[in-house]
Design an enzyme around this catalytic site. Structure first.
Site, PDB file in Angstrom:
ATOM      1  N   GLY A  14       0.747  -1.603   0.405  1.00 39.51           N
ATOM      2  CA  GLY A  14      -0.075   0.255   0.185  1.00 39.51           C
ATOM      3  C   GLY A  14       0.732   1.401   0.512  1.00 39.51           C
ATOM      4  O   GLY A  14       0.689   2.516  -0.804  1.00 39.51           O
ATOM      5  N   ARG A  82      -0.012 -14.795   5.906  1.00 40.14           N
ATOM      6  CA  ARG A  82      -0.141 -16.355   6.506  1.00 40.14           C
ATOM      7  C   ARG A  82       1.314 -16.766   7.656  1.00 40.14           C
ATOM      8  O   ARG A  82       2.518 -16.412   6.988  1.00 40.14           O
ATOM      9  CB  ARG A  82       0.617 -17.439   5.523  1.00 40.14           C
ATOM     10  CG  ARG A  82      -0.188 -18.636   5.903  1.00 40.14           C
ATOM     11  CD  ARG A  82      -0.251 -19.605   4.314  1.00 40.14           C
ATOM     12  NE  ARG A  82      -0.040 -20.862   4.733  1.00 40.14           N
ATOM     13  CZ  ARG A  82       0.165 -21.820   3.700  1.00 40.14           C
ATOM     14  NH1 ARG A  82       0.127 -21.389   2.695  1.00 40.14           N
ATOM     15  NH2 ARG A  82      -0.124 -22.989   4.243  1.00 40.14           N
ATOM     16  N   ARG A 151       7.084 -10.323 -14.420  1.00 37.88           N
ATOM     17  CA  ARG A 151       8.248 -11.251 -13.297  1.00 37.88           C
ATOM     18  C   ARG A 151       8.709 -12.782 -15.163  1.00 37.88           C
ATOM     19  O   ARG A 151       9.731 -12.245 -14.866  1.00 37.88           O
ATOM     20  CB  ARG A 151       7.802 -12.406 -12.727  1.00 37.88           C
ATOM     21  CG  ARG A 151       7.192 -11.635 -10.956  1.00 37.88           C
ATOM     22  CD  ARG A 151       7.042 -12.482 -10.097  1.00 37.88           C
ATOM     23  NE  ARG A 151       6.934 -11.930  -8.831  1.00 37.88           N
ATOM     24  CZ  ARG A 151       5.968 -11.343  -7.525  1.00 37.88           C
ATOM     25  NH1 ARG A 151       5.313 -12.447  -7.709  1.00 37.88           N
ATOM     26  NH2 ARG A 151       5.974 -11.025  -6.505  1.00 37.88           N
ATOM     27  N   HIS A 175      -4.142 -15.964  -9.696  1.00 37.54           N
ATOM     28  CA  HIS A 175      -3.007 -16.046  -9.396  1.00 37.54           C
ATOM     29  C   HIS A 175      -2.019 -17.015  -8.133  1.00 37.54           C
ATOM     30  O   HIS A 175      -3.132 -17.055  -7.254  1.00 37.54           O
ATOM     31  CB  HIS A 175      -3.066 -14.541  -8.501  1.00 37.54           C
ATOM     32  CG  HIS A 175      -1.735 -14.074  -7.903  1.00 37.54           C
ATOM     33  ND1 HIS A 175      -0.786 -13.717  -8.901  1.00 37.54           N
ATOM     34  CD2 HIS A 175      -1.376 -13.167  -7.057  1.00 37.54           C
ATOM     35  CE1 HIS A 175       0.465 -12.865  -8.351  1.00 37.54           C
ATOM     36  NE2 HIS A 175       0.433 -12.995  -7.393  1.00 37.54           N
TER      37      HIS A 175
HETATM   38  N1  APR Z   1      -8.377  -2.436   7.663  1.00 36.87           N
HETATM   39  C1  APR Z   1      -7.183  -1.649   7.221  1.00 36.87           C
HETATM   40  N2  APR Z   1      -6.246  -2.470   6.821  1.00 36.87           N
HETATM   41  C2  APR Z   1      -5.732  -3.317   7.344  1.00 36.87           C
HETATM   42  C3  APR Z   1      -6.873  -4.602   7.255  1.00 36.87           C
HETATM   43  C4  APR Z   1      -8.377  -3.693   7.682  1.00 36.87           C
HETATM   44  N3  APR Z   1      -9.560  -4.341   8.180  1.00 36.87           N
HETATM   45  N4  APR Z   1      -6.349  -5.633   8.614  1.00 36.87           N
HETATM   46  C5  APR Z   1      -5.050  -5.542   8.090  1.00 36.87           C
HETATM   47  N5  APR Z   1      -4.719  -4.110   7.323  1.00 36.87           N
HETATM   48  C6  APR Z   1      -3.337  -3.615   7.535  1.00 36.87           C
HETATM   49  C7  APR Z   1      -2.144  -4.037   8.034  1.00 36.87           C
HETATM   50  O1  APR Z   1      -2.906  -3.496   9.242  1.00 36.87           O
HETATM   51  C8  APR Z   1      -1.393  -3.941   7.441  1.00 36.87           C
HETATM   52  O2  APR Z   1      -0.674  -2.388   7.652  1.00 36.87           O
HETATM   53  O3  APR Z   1      -3.025  -4.301   5.546  1.00 36.87           O
HETATM   54  C9  APR Z   1      -1.465  -3.645   6.096  1.00 36.87           C
HETATM   55  C10 APR Z   1      -0.772  -5.320   5.286  1.00 36.87           C
HETATM   56  O4  APR Z   1       0.527  -4.617   4.579  1.00 36.87           O
HETATM   57  P1  APR Z   1       1.866  -6.255   5.249  1.00 36.87           P
HETATM   58  O5  APR Z   1       1.527  -6.562   5.806  1.00 36.87           O
HETATM   59  O6  APR Z   1       2.686  -5.587   5.490  1.00 36.87           O
HETATM   60  O7  APR Z   1       1.542  -6.790   3.547  1.00 36.87           O
HETATM   61  P2  APR Z   1       1.608  -6.420   1.975  1.00 36.87           P
HETATM   62  O8  APR Z   1       3.153  -7.089   1.794  1.00 36.87           O
HETATM   63  O9  APR Z   1       1.620  -4.709   1.970  1.00 36.87           O
HETATM   64  O10 APR Z   1       0.580  -7.519   1.357  1.00 36.87           O
HETATM   65  C11 APR Z   1      -0.392  -7.074   0.893  1.00 36.87           C
HETATM   66  O11 APR Z   1      -0.992  -7.948  -1.056  1.00 36.87           O
HETATM   67  O12 APR Z   1       0.550  -8.688  -2.427  1.00 36.87           O
HETATM   68  C12 APR Z   1      -0.716  -8.814  -1.168  1.00 36.87           C
HETATM   69  O13 APR Z   1      -0.574 -11.215  -0.282  1.00 36.87           O
HETATM   70  C13 APR Z   1      -0.366  -9.771  -0.427  1.00 36.87           C
HETATM   71  O14 APR Z   1      -1.990 -10.154   0.480  1.00 36.87           O
HETATM   72  C14 APR Z   1      -1.359  -9.273   0.774  1.00 36.87           C
HETATM   73  C15 APR Z   1      -1.554  -7.981   0.424  1.00 36.87           C
END
Ligand code: APR
Length: 312
Positions: A14, A82, A151, A175
Site C-alpha cells: 500500500g 500467512r 516476472r 494468481h
Molecule cells: N483495514 C485496513 N487495513 C488493514 C486491515 C483492515 N481491516 N487489516 C489489516 N490491515 C493492514 C495492516 O495493518 C497492514 O498495514 O494491511 C496492511 C498489510 O500490509 P503488509 O502486512 O505490509 O502486507 P503487504 O506486503 O502490503 O501485502 C498486502 O498484498 O500482495 C498482497 O499477498 C499480499 O495479501 C497481501 C497484500
C-alpha cells in the site's frame, strides 16, 4: 480538479502504491489502515518528499473512511500474511473479513469508484469485493497478471540479454501455483519465444514465474514482494485515470468467457476510464484450455470455502 485514489492497507504494498502514484503525480492519495498512526505517519513522510520529487499531490492517512469520500479508485491491499500454523483456509477467511469490511466502508463513501484488489488470495478476494460492493463487473478488477507477466518478462530478458521493453508475455488464469503462462503468444519484438529458446529453457522460466512470489518470500522471510506488486498496481491505476486503454492481464469476472462462469480469473482486458472496457477472448489450444480450467477450479474451491462459511 485532481483525481483521488484511496489505498486501503498502509503496509508494504500500500505505501509503495502511494509513493508511485505521487511520483507520477497521478492523484491525491488517502492511505487507510487499522493501525493507529501508521497511515498518518507514512502519508506525512510521503507528502514531505513532494518538494524534492516535485509532485503537487496531497497524501494523507486515516483510520476511518470518511476522508476517502469520492475517490475515483480504491486500491485494496489490506490483509494478513500467512502465519505459522495457519492453514490456507484460515488465511482465506481472515482476509475475507478484511476485504469485506474494507469494501463495505469504501463503497459507502465512494459509490462511483473503481475497485482494484491486491490482497491475496487474489481471485477469491475479487469475488468477495464484487459480491459486497454490488458494483458492475467492469468496476471490480484484480491485480495479478501484470505482476506475473512482469516476472516472466524479467526472466526472458535476462536469459536473452535483451531489453525488458521488447519482451511481451501473456499469462492467464488464477494468481498462484495454477497460473497459465501462454508461451505461444509470448515474444520478443514479435519474434516468438519458441524461436529464441529451447523447450527446456522455456519450461524453466515458466516454473520460475509460477514460483515468483515464493522466491521473494524465501529471501525476505518475514514478508512478501511489494516493489513489483505496487508497480503493477499503479500501471493499472494510470491506465484508468488517464483513460489510456492499455491492454493488460487482469483478474476479471468471467460470465461465460473461456467457458468460465461467475468466477474471477486473469485474462487480457482493456483498462480505461470505465475500468474493464473489454475482455479479450483469445483462441486457446487444448493444453492451454485444460490448464485454465484447472486454474479456475482452484479459484472455485476457495470461493466454495467462503460460501460455506458464510452460510454456516
Ligand atoms: N483495514 C485496513 N487495513 C488493514 C486491515 C483492515 N481491516 N487489516 C489489516 N490491515 C493492514 C495492516 O495493518 C497492514 O498495514 O494491511 C496492511 C498489510 O500490509 P503488509 O502486512 O505490509 O502486507 P503487504 O506486503 O502490503 O501485502 C498486502 O498484498 O500482495 C498482497 O499477498 C499480499 O495479501 C497481501 C497484500
Amino acid at each position: 480538479m485532481r483525481k483521488k485514489v484511496t489505498v486501503v492497507g498502509a503496509g508494504n504494498v500500500g505505501a509503495n502504491c502511494a509513493l508511485r502514484i505521487a511520483d507520477k503525480e497521478l492523484a491525491d492519495v488517502v492511505l487507510v489502515d487499522v493501525v493507529d498512526g501508521v497511515p498518518q505517519g507514512k502519508g506525512l513522510d510521503l507528502l514531505e518528499s513532494g518538494p524534492i520529487q516535485g509532485y503537487d499531490v496531497s497524501i494523507t492517512g486515516a483510520n476511518d473512511y470518511e476522508p476517502t469520500a469520492n475517490s475515483d479508485i480504491v486500491v485494496v491491499t489490506a490483509g494478513f500474511p500467512r502465519k505459522p500454523g495457519m492453514s490456507r483456509d484460515d488465511l482465506l477467511m481472515a482476509n475475507y473479513e478484511v476485504v469485506k469490511t474494507a469494501t463495505e466502508q469504501a463503497v459507502k463513501y465512494s459509490p462511483n469508484a473503481i475497485l482494484i484488489l491486491v490482497t491475496n488470495p487474489l481471485d477469491a478476494m475479487c469475488w468477495t469485493a464484487y459480491q459486497v460492493s454490488k458494483f458492475s463487473k467492469n468496476r471490480v478488477i484484480g491485480m495479478a497478471g501484470v505482476l506475473d507477466t512482469a516476472r516472466f518478462r524479467t526472466f526472458i530478458s535476462a536469459e536473452l540479454g535483451v531489453s525488458v521493453e521488447n519482451v511481451t508475455a501473456v499469462v492467464m488464469g488464477g494468481h498462484g501455483d495454477t497460473m497459465v503462462p501462454i508461451v505461444r503468444l509470448s515474444n520478443v519484438s514479435g519474434i516468438p519465444l519458441t524461436e529464441l529458446m529451447d523447450q527446456a529453457t522455456i519450461d524453466r522460466l515458466v516454473q520460475r514465474t509460477r514460483d515468483g512470489g515464493a522466491e521473494i518470500v524465501k529471501y525476505l522471510k518475514t514478508g512478501s514482494a511489494y516493489y513489483a506488486p505496487s508497480a503493477a498496481t499503479v500501471e493499472m491505476v494510470e491506465s484508468i485515470l488517464k483513460d489510456k486503454k492499455k491492454v493488460l492481464p487482469c483478474a476479471a469476472l468471467l460470465e461465460g468467457e473461456y467457458g468460465i462462469h461467475g468466477l474471477f480469473a486473469g485474462v487480457p482486458v482493456k483498462l480505461g476510464a470505465n475500468g474493464i472496457e473489454k475482455i479479450y477472448q483469445i483462441q486457446l489450444n487444448a493444453g492451454e484450455k485444460a490448464q485454465l480450467d484447472k486454474s479456475a477450479a482452484a479459484v472455485q474451491e476457495l470461493v466454495n470455502v467462503i460460501q460455506s462459511k458464510m452460510n454456516a
